[in-house]
Design an enzyme around this catalytic site. Structure first.
Site, short mmCIF file in Angstrom:
data_model
loop_
_atom_site.label_atom_id
_atom_site.label_comp_id
_atom_site.label_asym_id
_atom_site.label_seq_id
_atom_site.Cartn_x
_atom_site.Cartn_y
_atom_site.Cartn_z
N CYS A 93 4.55 -6.93 8.01
CA CYS A 93 5.41 -6.34 9.05
C CYS A 93 5.64 -7.37 10.15
O CYS A 93 4.71 -8.05 10.57
CB CYS A 93 4.75 -5.10 9.62
SG CYS A 93 5.78 -4.24 10.83
N CYS A 112 -3.07 1.95 8.66
CA CYS A 112 -1.96 1.16 8.17
C CYS A 112 -2.39 -0.29 7.92
O CYS A 112 -2.78 -1.00 8.83
CB CYS A 112 -0.88 1.23 9.24
SG CYS A 112 0.59 0.36 8.87
N GLU A 157 0.83 -1.21 0.00
CA GLU A 157 0.00 0.00 0.00
C GLU A 157 0.86 1.26 0.00
O GLU A 157 1.93 1.28 0.59
CB GLU A 157 -0.78 0.09 1.31
CG GLU A 157 -1.88 -0.89 1.47
CD GLU A 157 -2.56 -0.68 2.82
OE1 GLU A 157 -3.33 -1.56 3.19
OE2 GLU A 157 -2.31 0.33 3.49
N CYS A 181 3.10 8.40 1.76
CA CYS A 181 3.44 7.44 2.82
C CYS A 181 3.83 6.13 2.14
O CYS A 181 3.00 5.46 1.53
CB CYS A 181 2.24 7.27 3.74
SG CYS A 181 2.55 6.15 5.09
N CYS A 216 -2.20 -2.66 15.37
CA CYS A 216 -1.97 -2.36 13.94
C CYS A 216 -2.53 -3.44 13.04
O CYS A 216 -2.31 -4.64 13.27
CB CYS A 216 -0.47 -2.19 13.70
SG CYS A 216 -0.04 -1.91 11.98
N CYS A 227 2.61 -5.22 16.37
CA CYS A 227 2.00 -4.29 17.32
C CYS A 227 0.51 -4.65 17.43
O CYS A 227 -0.14 -4.90 16.41
CB CYS A 227 2.16 -2.85 16.85
SG CYS A 227 3.89 -2.34 16.69
N1 SAH Z 1 7.20 0.32 11.72
C1 SAH Z 1 7.35 1.75 11.73
C2 SAH Z 1 6.68 2.45 10.56
C3 SAH Z 1 5.34 1.94 10.05
S1 SAH Z 1 3.93 2.18 11.08
C4 SAH Z 1 6.85 2.31 13.04
O1 SAH Z 1 6.39 1.54 13.88
O2 SAH Z 1 6.98 3.50 13.26
C5 SAH Z 1 3.60 3.89 10.95
C6 SAH Z 1 2.85 4.49 12.12
O3 SAH Z 1 1.44 4.16 12.09
C7 SAH Z 1 3.36 3.99 13.46
O4 SAH Z 1 3.46 5.06 14.37
C8 SAH Z 1 2.26 3.03 13.85
O5 SAH Z 1 2.29 2.79 15.22
C9 SAH Z 1 1.02 3.75 13.36
N2 SAH Z 1 -0.20 2.95 13.27
C10 SAH Z 1 -0.33 1.62 13.07
N3 SAH Z 1 -1.63 1.25 13.08
C11 SAH Z 1 -2.33 2.37 13.28
C12 SAH Z 1 -3.74 2.65 13.39
N4 SAH Z 1 -4.64 1.68 13.29
N5 SAH Z 1 -4.12 3.93 13.60
C13 SAH Z 1 -3.19 4.92 13.67
N6 SAH Z 1 -1.88 4.73 13.57
C14 SAH Z 1 -1.43 3.47 13.39
#
Ligand code: SAH
Length: 340
Positions: A109, A328, A89, A102, A116, A113
């Site tokens: 990944c 994301c 994406e 972005c 996510c 987390c």
């Molecule tokens: N792995 C890297 C970059 C990709 S994620 C990182 O963790 O920074 C990019 C950002 O989007 C991160 O801050 C992540 O925590 C956030 N993110 C993931 N899922 C999300 C969601 N459902 N709503 C808002 N932000 C989210």
């Protein structure tokens, strides 16, 4: 080799290695990234014989657009199919200063987390540099918009694909090409501490953002498993060292999830952790996904005020594409599950 994998220095080395003059590399680089040619036949400044030689050695590759969603706020989300069939994406966001893109750095990944959508689908592989470069070239072509800034905040953990990401930055930052200024590039990491020193040594002016999302280890362990390997106190230490050595301000990303990390006590703890550091906290409204029960915080403004009172610099991230699965990994997730 793939032509979009090479930064200008790689290209110069390659050109010299096949017995051609070094300055030809710059000509090729300009055709690729300024004129945006998509075949050697279009590089009419080069002799046919030379072009034929290049054709066999440096391959043009492509990624295929398979879905494009446009939000009411004109945010656009692109789903690309890679040459091996994997999906990634890319999101294009309008700002008053221009468009930012972005970019994804991995297929899936590995960070898992809990909040996510991407984590839920696991990790496939790193993206090659050319697959990141092609996200920019394709989006500019399809949307007919000029991208002025790039955030490496799409799917994936860029510090686990370090070399390819750094090469990507060198290519898009080069003045003879896409020429996105380093200060207009941001890399976001979940906190892979050993890579901080390497990133510092690149001597880039690129912005570094850290996904913190929690104010103590217990909470961060639950939200971000990476914290078990690189706990909060070590992460803050690494951020402090990075700031001291680079003199650059670091962004702290803090997602606000209802009842989980948006309490008064979290604001207090953040104050303690971050006070005195040259950082600003970017509060991110949570994008709800169907993969978990987390809900968006209703206390964004309250939390903002609390952090201000703690003496921190704080902003709230403007939302984009709320109506188009902009969280994301959501669009890719849907395609994998076959919802759409
Ligand atoms: N792995 C890297 C970059 C990709 S994620 C990182 O963790 O920074 C990019 C950002 O989007 C991160 O801050 C992540 O925590 C956030 N993110 C993931 N899922 C999300 C969601 N459902 N709503 C808002 N932000 C989210």
């Amino acid at each position: 080799m793939k032509v979009y994998d090479l930064d200008l220095i790689d290209l110069e080395n390659f050109i010299e290695s096949i017995g051609e003059k070094k300055y030809r590399a710059k000509q090729i680089f300009l055709s690729l990234y300024k004129d945006r040619v998509s075949s050697y036949d279009e590089m009419t400044t080069l002799k046919k014989e030379f072009r034929d030689k290049l054709k066999n050695e440096l391959i043009f590759s492509s990624i295929e657009i398979i879905n494009r969603q446009v939000s009411s706020d004109t945010t656009e989300k692109f789903l690309f199919k890679l040459e091996d069939g994997n999906l990634i994406e890319t999101v294009l966001m309008p700002h008053d200063y221009g468009y930012s893109l972005c970019v994804s750095s991995q297929v899936g990944c590995p960070m898992a987390c809990s909040f996510c959508a991407s984590g839920a689908y696991g990790f496939k592989r790193n993206l090659e540099t050319y697959e990141m470069v092609l996200q920019i070239l394709n989006v500019e072509k399809i949307s007919e918009k000029k991208i002025s800034s790039v955030v490496i905040m799409g799917i994936g953990e860029p510090f686990l694909n370090y070399d390819n990401v750094i090469k990507f930055i060198r290519i898009i930052n080069n003045d003879n090409g896409i020429a996105i200024g380093a200060r207009h590039i941001t890399l976001s990491t979940s906190g892979i501490i050993p890579k901080f020193k390497d990133f510092e040594n690149e001597k880039f002016q690129v912005n570094l953002a850290i996904s913190l999302h929690a104010s103590n280890n217990e909470l961060r362990n639950k939200l971000m498993p990476v914290n078990k390997k690189y706990p909060l106190e070590d992460l803050i230490g690494a951020i402090r060292t990075y700031i001291n050595n680079t003199n650059r301000r670091v962004t702290i990303e803090y997602l606000l999830i209802d009842g989980i990390n948006d309490l008064d006590s979290n604001a207090k703890e953040l104050g303690k952790l971050l006070r005195g550091l040259n950082v600003y906290v970017n509060l991110i409204p949570y994008n709800e996904t169907s993969n978990n029960d987390y809900r968006r915080s209703k206390r964004t403004n309250i939390f903002f005020d609390l952090l201000k009172k703690e003496g921190l610099n704080v902003t709230v991230r403007k939302e984009h594409g709320h109506d188009i699965d902009a969280a994301c990994g959501q669009l890719r997730g849907k395609m994998i599950k076959g919802d759409k």
